[in-house]
Design an enzyme around this catalytic site. Structure first.
Site, short mmCIF file in Angstrom:
data_model
loop_
_atom_site.label_atom_id
_atom_site.label_comp_id
_atom_site.label_asym_id
_atom_site.label_seq_id
_atom_site.Cartn_x
_atom_site.Cartn_y
_atom_site.Cartn_z
N GLU A 1 0.84 -1.22 0.00
CA GLU A 1 0.00 0.00 0.00
C GLU A 1 0.87 1.26 0.00
O GLU A 1 0.77 2.09 0.90
CB GLU A 1 -0.90 0.02 1.24
CG GLU A 1 -1.76 -1.22 1.42
CD GLU A 1 -2.41 -1.30 2.81
OE1 GLU A 1 -2.15 -0.43 3.67
OE2 GLU A 1 -3.18 -2.25 3.03
N PRO A 2 1.74 1.44 -0.99
CA PRO A 2 2.63 2.59 -0.96
C PRO A 2 1.92 3.90 -1.30
O PRO A 2 1.11 3.94 -2.22
CB PRO A 2 3.66 2.25 -2.04
CG PRO A 2 2.91 1.39 -3.01
CD PRO A 2 1.94 0.59 -2.17
N GLY A 3 2.22 4.94 -0.57
CA GLY A 3 1.71 6.27 -0.89
C GLY A 3 2.90 7.17 -1.17
O GLY A 3 3.26 7.44 -2.32
N ARG A 4 3.54 7.60 -0.08
CA ARG A 4 4.66 8.53 -0.16
C ARG A 4 5.74 8.11 -1.16
O ARG A 4 6.23 8.93 -1.92
CB ARG A 4 5.29 8.64 1.24
CG ARG A 4 6.31 9.75 1.40
CD ARG A 4 7.04 9.61 2.74
NE ARG A 4 6.13 9.49 3.86
CZ ARG A 4 5.64 10.50 4.56
NH1 ARG A 4 5.99 11.72 4.27
NH2 ARG A 4 4.81 10.28 5.57
N ARG B 1 2.86 19.79 6.48
CA ARG B 1 3.83 18.85 7.06
C ARG B 1 4.85 19.50 8.01
O ARG B 1 5.09 18.95 9.08
CB ARG B 1 4.55 18.06 5.95
CG ARG B 1 3.59 17.17 5.14
CD ARG B 1 4.31 16.27 4.14
NE ARG B 1 5.21 15.37 4.82
CZ ARG B 1 6.52 15.50 4.86
NH1 ARG B 1 7.12 16.49 4.21
NH2 ARG B 1 7.25 14.66 5.54
N CYS C 1 -1.90 33.29 10.48
CA CYS C 1 -1.67 33.81 11.84
C CYS C 1 -1.42 32.68 12.83
O CYS C 1 -2.26 32.40 13.70
CB CYS C 1 -2.85 34.65 12.27
SG CYS C 1 -3.20 35.93 11.06
N GLU C 2 -0.31 31.99 12.69
CA GLU C 2 0.12 30.94 13.61
C GLU C 2 1.63 30.94 13.61
O GLU C 2 2.25 31.06 12.54
CB GLU C 2 -0.33 29.54 13.13
CG GLU C 2 -1.80 29.31 13.01
CD GLU C 2 -2.50 29.07 14.35
OE1 GLU C 2 -1.81 28.83 15.35
OE2 GLU C 2 -3.74 29.14 14.35
N TYR D 1 1.02 13.96 0.78
CA TYR D 1 0.58 14.64 2.00
C TYR D 1 0.80 16.14 1.90
O TYR D 1 1.12 16.81 2.88
CB TYR D 1 1.27 14.03 3.24
CG TYR D 1 1.10 12.53 3.29
CD1 TYR D 1 -0.15 11.99 3.58
CD2 TYR D 1 2.14 11.66 2.97
CE1 TYR D 1 -0.35 10.62 3.58
CE2 TYR D 1 1.95 10.28 2.97
CZ TYR D 1 0.71 9.77 3.27
OH TYR D 1 0.51 8.41 3.25
C1 LIG Z 1 -1.17 6.07 5.19
C2 LIG Z 1 -1.31 4.63 4.90
C3 LIG Z 1 -0.58 4.05 3.87
C4 LIG Z 1 0.44 4.80 3.04
O1 LIG Z 1 1.57 5.11 3.77
P1 LIG Z 1 2.87 5.73 3.04
O2 LIG Z 1 3.79 6.00 4.15
O3 LIG Z 1 2.42 6.97 2.36
O4 LIG Z 1 3.38 4.71 2.09
C5 LIG Z 1 -0.80 2.72 3.60
N1 LIG Z 1 -1.69 1.99 4.32
C6 LIG Z 1 -2.40 2.51 5.34
C7 LIG Z 1 -3.36 1.67 6.08
C8 LIG Z 1 -2.23 3.86 5.67
O5 LIG Z 1 -2.93 4.38 6.67
#
Ligand SMILES: *Cc1c(COP(=O)(O)O)cnc(C)c1O
Length: 422
Positions: A273-276, A312, A343-344, A371
């Protein structure tokens, strides 16, 4: 970040000058590289190769419809954490059968909608959630695939706010409690036990936490086999880090090869489940310096992007590189804090950077593809930024900048409330 280069003193993404992007679409503006998104997704899918499984892009890292469409066209699957993300994937042309649904608080409506469209799998995070999924599926005379998110209690060595696989985190089911929950799942009507999953954190820069988690999940899978519960897929979540500054990372290929090797002769499909690691370094946030403010203690460059655009640094004390969009400035190099108009005190993009800056210059906040926009808000009634996709020497607007009417859409004045009930 190889898609970013300097050409004729201009920071360039693929073949497009980011000064041109700023001139055409205004600032602040997120810009993403099609080539970079494609390259990092393919690194995953090619590393998985012929092994059965799915690369499920974590939609929360970058949910722009065009980005999702691009990944869907490459054959990606998707990891979602809300009904809204599910609709985005479907709207972008992703197939329901390629969606896995994570998250600790799925509502009944979200569960019903996911069953209506026929997603691949629910990643269950608690026993009460399991009971609700069973109840809904049974009432519909349906059988749905589930995976149970196990908390392997390993330390991902990352920032505490993005560490999710420790006993004290809210995510998943305790390792020790897992077998009983799997047994319960096996007995429940409407439920097909299909997988085991985990997600131990984000921006993880070494392989050992993943391997420790994998080892624990394999112990569990073997234990479950003895209870006649056959697991078909193992989902290791996301979390592989990226280089923001000088982090040295294992390659995606190395990671997946190690995981495959560790499976031995178990017949398990593999999900990630890669995002970043797909989106972060495919993007940057372009901003313009409004004022420079020199005080006795610090030099501030006040820019038109703020914490509402890129949260971030304020939220995680994250470090992202700042680059001039046009290089070779004749301004003297000094130490600068790059701050927004909000304003923070926590409204900063970067601190203590050696740069040559004057009002009107454009700066690029690097590694902003994950993100970044997805965490943006309308705080201080600021419209959210435009988003642009670069493809070779072409660029496309993939989300228009929000104007005032966009910001107040859905709000009512007192007297309007009475006549116009939603
Ligand atoms: C946020 C998240 C991801 C993605 O994480 P990355 O660090 O962006 O790869 C994958 N699975 C779950 C369940 C998440 O909450």
């Amino acid at each position: 970040m190889q898609e970013f280069s300097i050409q004729d003193q201009q920071l360039t993404l693929e073949s497009v000058s980011l000064e041109d992007v700023a001139n055409q679409y205004g600032t602040p503006c997120y810009v993403y590289s099609k080539a970079a998104l494609t390259r990092s997704y393919l690194e995953y899918s090619q590393a998985l190769g012929e092994h059965p499984g799915k690369i499920c892009f974590a939609v929360k890292s970058n949910s722009n419809l065009a980005v999702l469409q691009l990944l869907a066209n490459l054959g990606a699957s998707f990891d979602i954490v809300s009904g809204g993300e599910m609709e985005r994937v479907l709207r972008a042309g992703g197939k329901a059968e390629n969606i896995i649904f994570s998250g600790v608080g799925k509502t009944k409506q979200e569960i019903i909608r996911a069953m209506d469209v026929g997603i691949y799998c629910f990643n269950v995070e608690s026993q009460p959630e399991l009971e609700v999924i069973s109840e809904v599926a049974h009432a519909r005379n349906q059988e749905v695939s589930i995976s149970i998110r196990v908390n392997p209690d390993v330390d991902a060595n990352t920032h505490p706010y993005i560490s999710t696989g420790l006993k004290e985190n809210k995510f998943g089911i305790d390792f020790e409690a897992a077998p009983a929950v799997f047994q319960r799942a096996k007995e429940l009507p409407g439920i097909k036990v299909s997988g085991v999953d985990c997600h131990i954190g984000s921006q993880i820069t070494e392989l050992s936490p993943f391997m420790d988690a994998l080892d624990r999940l394999l112990v569990l899978i073997d234990q479950l086999a003895e209870l006649s519960i056959t697991i078909e897929h193992l989902d290791l979540g996301g979390g592989l880090g990226v280089t923001y500054k000088d982090e040295v990372l294992p390659s995606i290929a190395e990671y997946i090869a190690k995981v495959k090797e560790r499976l031995g002769d178990r017949k398990l499909a593999l999900l990630f489940e890669p995002g970043r690691s797909i989106s972060a370094n495919a993007g940057a946030l372009i901003t313009e310096v409004i004022y420079t403010k020199l005080t006795a203690h610090r030099n501030f460059a006040i820019v038109d992007a703020a914490m509402n655009d890129n949260l971030r640094p304020a939220l995680y004390q994250a470090w992202q590189e700042i680059r001039p969009v046009t290089t070779g400035s004749d301004a003297e190099e000094q130490q600068w804090d790059i701050v927004g108009p909000v304003c923070e005190t926590s409204d900063f993009l970067a601190k203590d950077r050696a740069l040559s800056i004057k009002a009107g210059d454009r700066l690029a906040l690097m590694s902003a593809g994950a993100y970044g926009f997805t965490m943006s808000s309308n705080y201080n009634s600021r419209g959210r930024a435009a988003e642009v996709l670069v493809d070779g020497d072409k660029h496309y607007l993939i989300r228009k900048r929000e104007n005032f009417e966009d910001i107040i859409q859905g709000e009512y004045l007192l007297e309007e409330q009475i006549t116009d009930t939603p």
